[in-house]
Design a protein around this motif. Sequence first.
Motif, PDB file in Angstrom:
ATOM      1  N   THR A  64       0.811  -1.220   0.000  1.00 40.92           N
ATOM      2  CA  THR A  64       0.000   0.000   0.000  1.00 40.92           C
ATOM      3  C   THR A  64       0.845   1.272   0.000  1.00 40.92           C
ATOM      4  O   THR A  64       0.338   2.344  -0.292  1.00 40.92           O
ATOM      5  CB  THR A  64      -0.957   0.046   1.207  1.00 40.92           C
ATOM      6  OG1 THR A  64      -0.200  -0.099   2.407  1.00 40.92           O
ATOM      7  CG2 THR A  64      -2.007  -1.036   1.118  1.00 40.92           C
ATOM      8  N   PRO A 151      -5.954  -0.949   0.403  1.00 38.57           N
ATOM      9  CA  PRO A 151      -6.359  -0.518   1.754  1.00 38.57           C
ATOM     10  C   PRO A 151      -7.510  -1.385   2.268  1.00 38.57           C
ATOM     11  O   PRO A 151      -8.366  -1.813   1.496  1.00 38.57           O
ATOM     12  CB  PRO A 151      -6.828   0.927   1.541  1.00 38.57           C
ATOM     13  CG  PRO A 151      -6.313   1.347   0.214  1.00 38.57           C
ATOM     14  CD  PRO A 151      -6.140   0.105  -0.592  1.00 38.57           C
ATOM     15  N   ASN A 153      -9.582  -0.268   4.658  1.00 42.20           N
ATOM     16  CA  ASN A 153     -10.614   0.600   5.213  1.00 42.20           C
ATOM     17  C   ASN A 153     -11.547   1.197   4.167  1.00 42.20           C
ATOM     18  O   ASN A 153     -12.258   2.139   4.447  1.00 42.20           O
ATOM     19  CB  ASN A 153      -9.950   1.723   6.031  1.00 42.20           C
ATOM     20  CG  ASN A 153      -9.064   2.619   5.164  1.00 42.20           C
ATOM     21  OD1 ASN A 153      -8.706   2.257   4.049  1.00 42.20           O
ATOM     22  ND2 ASN A 153      -8.670   3.753   5.714  1.00 42.20           N
ATOM     23  N   GLU A 154     -11.517   0.645   2.958  1.00 41.96           N
ATOM     24  CA  GLU A 154     -12.396   1.140   1.905  1.00 41.96           C
ATOM     25  C   GLU A 154     -13.386   0.056   1.504  1.00 41.96           C
ATOM     26  O   GLU A 154     -13.001  -1.115   1.411  1.00 41.96           O
ATOM     27  CB  GLU A 154     -11.583   1.573   0.685  1.00 41.96           C
ATOM     28  CG  GLU A 154     -10.650   2.727   0.979  1.00 41.96           C
ATOM     29  CD  GLU A 154      -9.790   3.114  -0.212  1.00 41.96           C
ATOM     30  OE1 GLU A 154      -9.986   2.547  -1.308  1.00 41.96           O
ATOM     31  OE2 GLU A 154      -8.922   3.976  -0.043  1.00 41.96           O
ATOM     32  N   PRO A 155     -14.639   0.412   1.296  1.00 41.45           N
ATOM     33  CA  PRO A 155     -15.629  -0.611   0.898  1.00 41.45           C
ATOM     34  C   PRO A 155     -15.347  -1.119  -0.508  1.00 41.45           C
ATOM     35  O   PRO A 155     -14.825  -0.397  -1.352  1.00 41.45           O
ATOM     36  CB  PRO A 155     -16.957   0.129   0.968  1.00 41.45           C
ATOM     37  CG  PRO A 155     -16.589   1.577   0.794  1.00 41.45           C
ATOM     38  CD  PRO A 155     -15.220   1.751   1.372  1.00 41.45           C
ATOM     39  N   TRP A 156     -15.697  -2.374  -0.729  1.00 39.00           N
ATOM     40  CA  TRP A 156     -15.604  -2.969  -2.061  1.00 39.00           C
ATOM     41  C   TRP A 156     -17.012  -3.120  -2.586  1.00 39.00           C
ATOM     42  O   TRP A 156     -17.869  -3.694  -1.930  1.00 39.00           O
ATOM     43  CB  TRP A 156     -14.953  -4.338  -2.013  1.00 39.00           C
ATOM     44  CG  TRP A 156     -13.451  -4.297  -1.924  1.00 39.00           C
ATOM     45  CD1 TRP A 156     -12.654  -3.209  -1.936  1.00 39.00           C
ATOM     46  CD2 TRP A 156     -12.584  -5.416  -1.823  1.00 39.00           C
ATOM     47  NE1 TRP A 156     -11.356  -3.567  -1.857  1.00 39.00           N
ATOM     48  CE2 TRP A 156     -11.267  -4.922  -1.780  1.00 39.00           C
ATOM     49  CE3 TRP A 156     -12.783  -6.783  -1.754  1.00 39.00           C
ATOM     50  CZ2 TRP A 156     -10.157  -5.751  -1.685  1.00 39.00           C
ATOM     51  CZ3 TRP A 156     -11.679  -7.602  -1.659  1.00 39.00           C
ATOM     52  CH2 TRP A 156     -10.372  -7.095  -1.626  1.00 39.00           C
TER      53      TRP A 156
END
Length: 160
Positions: A64, A151, A153-156
């Motif tokens: 990342t 990351p 902490n991000e929605p998929w």
Amino acid sequence: MKKVRIAMSLLLAVLAVSSFGQAEDAVLRKDMQKLYASWDGMVAKKDVKGLMSYLDKGFVGVDTEGNRMTYTESKDQLEMFFRVLRDVKTKTAVKHVRRQGPEAVAWVEMELTYKTQDNGKWVPMKVTMRFAETMKWTANGWRITYSQELPTNEPWDFGG
């Protein structure tokens, strides 16, 4: 002529967007689930040679922060992990797959558990990581050519 270009641009945009909502290839999903289940089993056995057989010799991994790792560096890191850590296990969930000719991309979430020494005691640790991994089809099956850590902490959203 300008109207034709605008119409073609709109058509291409509609086609591109509609492909995101298409159903996954069930056979490809099954192949990827099998590959990652095998990977998880090899991690539990500390089978570096087996793990490396899933990576293309030209493999590149990127974390990342943008740090790159080659096939050889990945092998060295796995060997080091298995030397200094205990009870290393992964559980990998395939979240989405997409094929593009002889290549495919698998979006996966991997839960890594292990024990590390802290002041002479073995302490359990747990890390969750996400990757988008590009693969190519070979005579020996799918091989990972590129892995991009994503990351957590991000929605998929894969459209369903």
